[in-house]
Design a protein around this motif. Structure first.
Motif, mmCIF file in Angstrom:
data_model
loop_
_atom_site.group_PDB
_atom_site.id
_atom_site.type_symbol
_atom_site.label_atom_id
_atom_site.label_comp_id
_atom_site.label_asym_id
_atom_site.label_seq_id
_atom_site.Cartn_x
_atom_site.Cartn_y
_atom_site.Cartn_z
ATOM 1 N N GLY A 1 0.996 -0.895 0.195
ATOM 2 C CA GLY A 1 0.225 0.017 0.084
ATOM 3 C C GLY A 1 1.026 1.626 -0.159
ATOM 4 N N GLY A 2 2.319 0.929 0.301
ATOM 5 C CA GLY A 2 2.785 2.344 -0.018
ATOM 6 C C GLY A 2 4.041 2.171 -0.003
ATOM 7 N N THR A 3 5.353 2.846 0.056
ATOM 8 C CA THR A 3 6.499 2.754 -0.693
ATOM 9 C C THR A 3 7.309 1.622 0.117
ATOM 10 O OG1 THR A 3 6.436 5.160 -1.151
ATOM 11 C CG2 THR A 3 8.288 4.104 -1.539
ATOM 12 N N LEU A 4 8.467 1.266 -1.254
ATOM 13 C CA LEU A 4 9.611 0.410 -1.193
ATOM 14 C C LEU A 4 11.128 1.190 -1.723
ATOM 15 C CD1 LEU A 4 10.728 -2.372 0.360
ATOM 16 C CD2 LEU A 4 10.695 -3.431 -2.748
ATOM 17 N N PHE A 5 11.359 1.688 -0.657
ATOM 18 C CA PHE A 5 12.835 1.737 -1.147
ATOM 19 C C PHE A 5 13.879 1.015 -1.076
ATOM 20 C CE2 PHE A 5 16.394 5.083 0.740
ATOM 21 C CZ PHE A 5 17.200 5.142 -1.224
ATOM 22 N N LEU A 6 14.660 0.927 -2.494
ATOM 23 C CA LEU A 6 15.823 -0.027 -2.360
ATOM 24 C C LEU A 6 17.011 0.032 -2.730
ATOM 25 C CD1 LEU A 6 14.088 -2.555 -4.785
ATOM 26 C CD2 LEU A 6 14.271 -2.976 -2.297
ATOM 27 N N ASP A 7 17.718 1.138 -1.236
ATOM 28 C CA ASP A 7 19.002 1.844 -0.900
ATOM 29 C C ASP A 7 19.963 0.898 -1.735
ATOM 30 O OD1 ASP A 7 20.103 4.094 -0.630
ATOM 31 O OD2 ASP A 7 20.683 3.984 0.862
ATOM 32 N N GLU A 8 20.880 1.523 -2.631
ATOM 33 C CA GLU A 8 22.584 0.586 -2.832
ATOM 34 C C GLU A 8 21.533 -0.581 -3.765
ATOM 35 O OE1 GLU A 8 24.760 2.161 -2.432
ATOM 36 O OE2 GLU A 8 25.117 4.005 -0.999
ATOM 37 N N ILE A 9 20.899 -0.438 -4.588
ATOM 38 C CA ILE A 9 20.371 -1.688 -5.223
ATOM 39 C C ILE A 9 21.733 -2.156 -6.496
ATOM 40 C CG2 ILE A 9 19.439 -0.075 -7.959
ATOM 41 C CD1 ILE A 9 17.605 -2.892 -6.234
ATOM 42 N N GLY A 10 22.346 -1.352 -6.663
ATOM 43 C CA GLY A 10 23.483 -1.845 -7.625
ATOM 44 C C GLY A 10 24.245 -2.967 -6.366
ATOM 45 N N ASP A 11 24.277 -2.835 -4.831
ATOM 46 C CA ASP A 11 24.578 -4.272 -3.885
ATOM 47 C C ASP A 11 24.083 -5.428 -4.254
ATOM 48 O OD1 ASP A 11 27.072 -2.729 -3.019
ATOM 49 O OD2 ASP A 11 26.063 -1.385 -3.638
ATOM 50 N N MET A 12 23.076 -5.636 -4.860
ATOM 51 C CA MET A 12 21.661 -6.525 -5.119
ATOM 52 C C MET A 12 22.843 -7.676 -5.680
ATOM 53 S SD MET A 12 17.982 -6.915 -5.137
ATOM 54 C CE MET A 12 17.453 -6.218 -4.085
ATOM 55 N N PRO A 13 22.828 -8.889 -4.390
ATOM 56 C CA PRO A 13 22.591 -10.367 -5.069
ATOM 57 C C PRO A 13 21.985 -10.327 -6.664
ATOM 58 C CG PRO A 13 22.880 -10.429 -3.026
ATOM 59 C CD PRO A 13 22.169 -9.253 -2.985
ATOM 60 N N LEU A 14 23.316 -10.896 -7.599
ATOM 61 C CA LEU A 14 22.614 -11.569 -8.778
ATOM 62 C C LEU A 14 21.405 -12.531 -8.925
ATOM 63 C CD1 LEU A 14 22.665 -10.560 -11.889
ATOM 64 C CD2 LEU A 14 24.855 -12.405 -11.894
#
Length: 708
Positions: free
Chosen positions: A455-468
């Motif tokens: 219902g709200g907002t998901l903020f994915l900070d440093e998305i570039g560091d997420m495992p492949l």
């Protein structure tokens, strides 16, 4: 906050009124009144003093009210609600400042006219030295709730009154003023004192929330059913675990003075840490904690923290996470209502955090102004937003502003820092898990961050560091809008707006095979880049807002030499670094009114000296992909396609055996040797090494870059 009408209406059942009934059979009471009267005589007063009909001039009263505007702002609505409880009882409610001067009053019209005859009116001073024994002045002197009834008043003209007053204190124990209910002595009621004390504590609790809205607060009581009522104690915990302040109920329950309590930390008081508290309350529907004093007395505790949700992910180091929270909020001048006034208006977010929208971020820099205009055009249009920028530029702050200005503002804003969660845990953190999904899983499982953001907002900070591998699963969630927790066969539908952020060059990562191209295009509906602080022209405005948030009372100025120094500096840590520098400087300059160069931290001045000598200052923390050659070598991942080079990863340039060569000869060499050994032990991971050494990543870069 407990419902005010209900609290006041039920106060007679929940508060214990002191034994202050004005009857002659109470020898202790009679002796106390005699002491008060002797004090008045010593002040040169007589019992036949005529009422003082020379209140402050209108101008002076205006100045007094302006000086106590914050007290009036918190007290006025409480006074109106209190008046609803005593209406038609021949009574009035009075607010006086710490000097005893009446600032404001409300009451029955007929009784207000009678009160005017004894100068019980705004602008008149009712301290003991002016009006003798009376509830307002005596409560100020005794610093405790006080009833003065009928003939107990020192001056004969006031014998027709019955007065119940309670002092109002700030969270550090400083007196702010007095709240009083005065009426005809024939209308005295024993519950009046309870109403006044409750109302004073409402004001105090609102003041505490205003001062420490972005700090960890523990709400406690020995009886669990009293948590959430005005009987609960509240203590505020700083980023270092120290106790910053408390409400009166907390002091009463702990049997401590405000000064004594502030000598404690969370560990010395309750034998726990902030990290343990956060870990407990991260669980879905947590029950109150049970904490004990050193003597064994137990309290039931709930915790509240209105900062960004990513601070709830507590690895050892609440201090660092909380400091980052304060840095972001302070940099926007958004840590309290007072700084929000700079923008003209504020709003409450769904998590209770006082927060301003995009307009507040527009501080005069053309780049920021253009960025805000772009973002405003895509709000509520289901267009993903990808925020680029160096570390510390305020990417999360921008994301929160977008959420606040959107139709989702009343729903959750959930922030996930993909770089701060261990790779082994990030999948469970995002998607949640069922009971027994993996070793170490909590009983009954856990709700994932994506579901929390429904219902709200998901903020994915440093998305570039997420495992492949996790990127593929996230892409599927964004496409199908369904989440399947680990260990579950049931999908949960979700409705979320997604905002991503990174300091990395995602296109280069796509070429290197370390970031999925299809996820990139799912996230980059609108891509905006936050400029580094050194590229902005509004540094003075940002600095001023930080100081207003840090020092609302007596905000220091920044001297011209220091501001010139700031504008010439590169600010590798951006706004976050500026906030840290100003926080330290404001403490060092306390009481001096102006921040000078000698108030700045040694670490910062070391960078400045380097700049003045023509040497390169510390490398920006935001660019770990380009480490100094003196201590880093590129390490390539065997999992990448042939012919594609991975980003260089920080790794020690020397084998471990070389660390045993000649012993260092100087302190500087010993520091470098210690840092290199820590890096070797951490397999080149700068973040891990910095935590182990207790220094910043920036310091590690600098020390090794300057090493001969």
């Amino acid at each position: 906050m407990v419902d005010t009408h209900r609290a006041l209406a039920t106060s007679a059942r929940t508060w214990t009124t002191p034994a202050v009934l004005p009857v002659p059979q109470q020898p202790a009471r009679t002796e106390l009144i005699e002491q008060w009267h002797q004090r008045c005589s010593a002040l040169g007063l007589t019992r036949i003093e005529r009422p003082d009909f020379e209140p402050l001039t209108r101008c002076d009263l205006t100045v007094a009210r302006e000086r106590n505007q914050r007290l009036f702002t918190h007290a006025a609505p409480v006074m109106e609600m209190l008046f609803e409880q005593i209406v038609n009882t021949e009574s009035m409610i009075v607010l006086a400042d710490v000097t005893g001067t009446i600032l404001h009053s409300v009451g029955d019209d007929r009784f207000l006219q009678r009160a005017d005859k004894v100068a019980l009116t705004p602008g008149v001073n009712w301290a003991e030295h002016s009006k003798g024994t009376n509830a307002i002045g005596t409560a100020l002197f005794e610093e405790t709730p006080t009833v003065v009834h009928g003939g107990e008043h020192f001056i004969h003209a006031n014998h027709f009154l019955t007065c119940s007053a309670a002092p109002i204190f700030d969270p550090r124990g400083n007196m702010l003023g007095v709240l009083d209910v005065t009426g005809d002595q024939r209308s005295y009621h024993q519950h009046t004192m309870g109403l006044v004390r409750m109302s004073a504590r409402m004001i105090e609790n609102q003041w505490l929330s205003d001062d420490y809205g972005n700090r960890l607060r523990l709400h406690f009581h020995s009886r669990v059913e009293f948590i959430g009522t005005l009987l609960e104690g509240i203590i505020v915990v700083g980023a270092d675990g120290k106790i910053l302040g408390a409400n009166r109920s907390a002091l009463d329950q702990l049997d401590m003075s405000s000064a004594a309590l502030r000598m404690h930390s969370l560990t010395s008081l309750f034998g726990t840490t902030a990290s343990a508290v956060f870990d407990h309350f991260r669980t879905p529907l947590p029950v109150p904690m049970t904490l004990s004093l050193a003597g064994g007395r137990e309290f039931h505790v709930n915790a509240r923290f209105n900062g960004p949700q990513r601070s709830m992910v507590m690895e050892p180091g609440f201090s660092q996470a909380a400091a980052e929270v304060v840095d972001h909020r302070a940099a926007a001048g958004n840590s309290s209502r007072r700084s929000g006034a700079l923008a003209g208006d504020t709003a409450n977010s769904a998590d209770g955090t006082l927060f301003s929208g995009l307009h507040y971020l527009n501080t005069g820099d053309p780049q920021i102004g253009a960025l805000v205009q772009k973002v405003q055009r895509v709000i509520n249009r289901d267009i993903p937003l990808l925020i680029l920028g160096e570390t510390g530029t305020g990417k999360e702050l921008l994301a929160r502003a977008v959420h606040q200005d959107s139709n989702r503002a009343k729903q959750p804003f959930v922030a996930v820092n993909c770089a701060s969660i261990p790779e082994s845990l990030i999948e469970a953190e995002l998607f949640g898990y069922e009971d027994g999904a993996f070793t170490g899983a909590r009983r009954k499982g856990a709700v994932g961050r994506i579901v929390q953001a429904n219902g709200g907002t998901l903020f994915l900070d440093e998305i570039g560091d997420m495992p492949l591998p996790l990127q593929a699963r996230l892409l599927r969630v964004l496409q199908e809008r369904n989440v399947t927790p680990l260990g579950s066969l049931k999908s949960i539908p979700v409705d979320i707006a997604v905002i991503g952020a990174t300091h990395r060059k995602l296109r280069d990562m796509i070429e290197a095979g370390s970031f999925r191209e299809d996820l990139y295009y799912r996230l980059n509906g609108l891509v905006v880049k936050l400029p580094a602080l050194r590229e902005r022209c509004d540094l003075d405005v940002v600095a001023r807002r930080i100081l207003l948030a840090e020092c609302p009372h007596g905000t220091p100025d920044i001297s011209a030499p220091v501001m010139s120094l700031f504008k010439a500096y590169a600010w590798p840590g951006n706004v976050r670094q500026l906030a840290n520098v100003l926080r330290t400087a404001s403490v060092m300059a306390a009481g001096e009114g102006q921040i000078a160069e000698h108030h700045l931290s040694d670490d910062f001045l070391e960078d400045v000296r380097c700049l003045r000598q023509g040497r390169e200052p510390a490398a920006p923390v935001a660019m770990p992909a380009a480490p100094p050659a003196a201590y880093a070598v590129p390490v390539h991942s065997p999992a990448l396609p042939q012919g594609r080079a991975a980003e260089p990863i920080i790794a020690p340039a020397r084998p471990a055996a070389m660390a045993e060569v000649a012993a260092p000869r100087t302190l500087s060499e010993a520091e470098v040797e210690l840092i290199r050994n820590a890096l070797a032990a951490a397999n080149g991971n700068i973040s891990v090494a910095s935590k182990q050494l207790g220094i910043s990543r920036n310091t590690i870069y600098r020390k090794l870059r300057w090493a001969k």
